[in-house]
Write a protein that holds these residues in place. Structure first.
Motif, short mmCIF file in Angstrom:
data_model
loop_
_atom_site.label_atom_id
_atom_site.label_comp_id
_atom_site.label_asym_id
_atom_site.label_seq_id
_atom_site.Cartn_x
_atom_site.Cartn_y
_atom_site.Cartn_z
N GLU A 143 67.52 9.39 11.82
CA GLU A 143 66.71 8.21 12.14
C GLU A 143 65.35 8.27 11.44
O GLU A 143 64.85 7.26 10.94
CB GLU A 143 66.51 8.10 13.66
N GLU A 144 64.75 9.47 11.39
CA GLU A 144 63.47 9.62 10.70
C GLU A 144 63.63 9.38 9.20
O GLU A 144 62.76 8.78 8.56
CB GLU A 144 62.91 11.02 10.95
N THR A 145 64.73 9.85 8.65
CA THR A 145 64.97 9.63 7.22
C THR A 145 65.14 8.15 6.91
O THR A 145 64.65 7.65 5.90
CB THR A 145 66.21 10.42 6.77
N LEU A 146 65.84 7.44 7.78
CA LEU A 146 66.01 5.99 7.60
C LEU A 146 64.67 5.26 7.68
O LEU A 146 64.41 4.33 6.91
CB LEU A 146 66.97 5.44 8.64
N LYS A 147 63.83 5.66 8.62
CA LYS A 147 62.52 5.02 8.75
C LYS A 147 61.69 5.21 7.48
O LYS A 147 61.00 4.29 7.04
CB LYS A 147 61.77 5.60 9.96
N LEU A 148 61.77 6.41 6.90
CA LEU A 148 61.05 6.65 5.65
C LEU A 148 61.61 5.77 4.54
O LEU A 148 60.86 5.19 3.75
CB LEU A 148 61.14 8.12 5.28
N ALA A 149 62.94 5.68 4.45
CA ALA A 149 63.56 4.88 3.39
C ALA A 149 63.21 3.40 3.53
O ALA A 149 63.05 2.70 2.52
CB ALA A 149 65.08 5.07 3.43
N GLU A 150 63.08 2.92 4.75
CA GLU A 150 62.73 1.52 4.96
C GLU A 150 61.33 1.19 4.45
O GLU A 150 61.05 0.05 4.06
CB GLU A 150 62.83 1.18 6.44
N LYS A 151 60.45 2.19 4.43
CA LYS A 151 59.08 1.96 3.99
C LYS A 151 58.91 2.07 2.48
O LYS A 151 57.85 1.74 1.95
CB LYS A 151 58.14 2.95 4.68
N ILE A 152 59.93 2.53 1.78
CA ILE A 152 59.83 2.61 0.32
C ILE A 152 59.79 1.21 -0.28
O ILE A 152 59.00 0.91 -1.17
CB ILE A 152 61.02 3.41 -0.25
N GLU A 153 60.66 0.35 0.20
CA GLU A 153 60.73 -1.03 -0.29
C GLU A 153 61.08 -1.93 0.89
O GLU A 153 62.13 -1.78 1.51
CB GLU A 153 61.78 -1.15 -1.39
N TYR A 154 60.17 -2.88 1.20
CA TYR A 154 60.37 -3.73 2.37
C TYR A 154 61.31 -4.90 2.08
O TYR A 154 61.83 -5.52 3.00
CB TYR A 154 59.03 -4.27 2.85
#
Length: 457
Positions: free
Chosen positions: A224-235
């Motif tokens: 879940e933390e990895t997904l949250k980081l990936a979501e912030k790379i490109e909105y």
């Protein structure tokens, strides 16, 4: 007191039941226990591995934006991006990044090759949620201010001076092997340093740092933390347009870098190999390289204490100043397979001819040597999975190439399934490519014969 002691001894017993402490021991296995994967709507691919009780976590943001994608005024951009990875971003200054990361036991590294550029955060799992924004700032929000680029130019020049000759000769032989964009060096040339501007770097980042070229791999970090980081790379949720990939063709060229007369000399010979898109063929090339010898059997304090891996290591004979080893490098669609030799100027000609002859006859490997190569490769893969940074970068690379291997244990299963006859056929195919052999020399270039003089074409 004596009586009590005697009674205690009489009441001792041995139990064969399973201890509760034994149930808490980590399971003996290689690599991550579980890998979760996902693909976001904008094209970012995510993989998170659950390790075997590691106390250190790592997370990698990787872009398919290596030096092969540099054109015109962007040549050398990937080298500058590596050097500027610690520069000020949109959210944090250089000083704030370095101070806070060190205070929390974390570090961020940037590495690149001709195919990829990756940014990796290594830290204790408990502070990842606090440090992930620094990774985002480095990987996707770096500003490349003009004054910081100017400061980095001195560092780039120092990098060119500090390049190890073996690293330089491997870079040059790739340049000699290909025409097109794969011939681009991972280092910025001296003449290009002063011409690099912040506009060129920002243009390169905008063009190639896109969600469709981005993968995220982590180990020791919750999915879940990895997904949250990936979501912030490109909105954005839309998938960007796919770029046109340009193919490179083998040219069998010759490159050199002169270190002066009578200097130690490094010689690299290579032929076209296999890309990461064909996993079974890639493993066959890796087994052949390991069977020939990719390093030393043991390490000592001095070079003379080391025993090279046979059969390639036996070519030096009694000459303790000459070393041979095989290398196998892969890009997305192709790669190179070759031999690098390090020797003195007086024996450079002999070493070059011996390496060329060995490469031309690598198809003569027998089944016993192939089996030894399998075992060596398994050991290397097991050691690879002990480093959380390598595991996270490996997961990101697997995602970029649409490959699912996950751990060394799965790789070992693939290796065991490969038939020795097929590996032998691949070795013979490598030998048949000697007409496309490329050569690079770093050292006393006058002491080494030209590739046309080696007598293998």
């Amino acid at each position: 007191m004596k009586r009590l002691f005697r009674i205690t001894n009489q009441n001792r017993y041995v139990s064969t039941s399973r201890s509760s402490k034994g149930a808490c021991w980590p399971r003996p296995d290689y690599g991550p226990m579980e890998v979760q994967r996902s693909v976001m709507m904008n094209g970012i691919k995510v993989a998170a591995a659950k390790p075997l009780g590691s106390q250190i976590a790592a997370c990698t943001i990787m872009y398919q934006a290596g030096s092969r994608y540099e054109i015109d005024d962007q040549l050398g951009a990937s080298h500058f991006i590596r050097a500027a990875s610690s520069a000020t971003g949109c959210g944090y200054t250089f000083f704030a990044k370095m101070r806070y990361l060190q205070q929390n036991g974390g570090s961020i590294t940037c590495s690149s090759d001709r195919q990829n550029i990756s940014f990796t955060l290594r830290c204790p799992p408990t502070v990842f949620s606090e440090l992930k924004n620094y990774l985002l700032d480095v990987a996707s929000r770096c500003c490349y201010h003009p004054w910081e680029i100017k400061d980095r130019k001195t560092l780039i020049r120092e990098d060119l001076v500090r390049i190890h000759p073996e690293q330089r000769v491997i870079d040059l032989v790739q340049k000699a092997c290909w025409t097109g964009q794969l011939s681009n060096s991972v280092f910025c040339e001296e003449g290009r340093i002063d011409e690099m501007t912040d506009n060129s770097l920002n243009c390169f980042a905008r063009t190639h740092f896109k969600s469709s070229h981005c993968t995220v791999g982590s180990v020791g970090v919750p999915f879940e933390e990895t997904l949250k980081l990936a979501e912030k790379i490109e909105y954005k949720r839309e998938m960007p347009e796919q770029r046109q990939e340009k193919q490179s063709c083998p040219r069998g060229g010759f490159e050199l870098f002169d270190l002066g007369r009578d200097s130690d000399t490094w010689i690299a010979l290579a032929v076209p190999g296999c890309g990461t898109c064909d996993v079974p063929c890639l493993f066959k090339h890796a087994i052949i390289a390991a069977a020939c010898g990719t390093g030393n059997m043991q390490a000592g304090q001095h070079g003379t204490d080391r025993t090279p891996q046979p059969p390639l290591g036996l070519m030096a004979g009694d000459d303790i100043f000459t070393e041979y080893k095989t290398f196998n490098l892969s890009y997305c669609e192709t790669g190179i397979f070759g031999i690098v030799a390090k020797t003195r100027a007086a024996t450079a000609r002999k070493a070059a001819v011996s390496a060329a002859e060995f490469l031309a006859h690598v198809g003569d490997l027998n089944f016993k040597q192939i089996d030894v190569g399998k075992q060596r490769l398994k050991v290397s893969l097991a050691l690879h999975d002990e480093d959380c940074v390598k595991v996270s970068e490996g997961l990101a690379l697997q995602l970029a190439n649409n490959v699912q291997i996950d751990s060394a244990k799965n790789s070992m299963s693939v290796i065991d399934m490969l038939c020795p006859d097929e590996i032998s056929c691949t070795a013979k195919m490598i030998s048949s490519k000697c007409s496309q052999m490329a050569m690079a020399v770093v050292g006393d270039v006058d002491a080494v014969p030209h590739d046309a003089e080696l007598g293998v074409k």
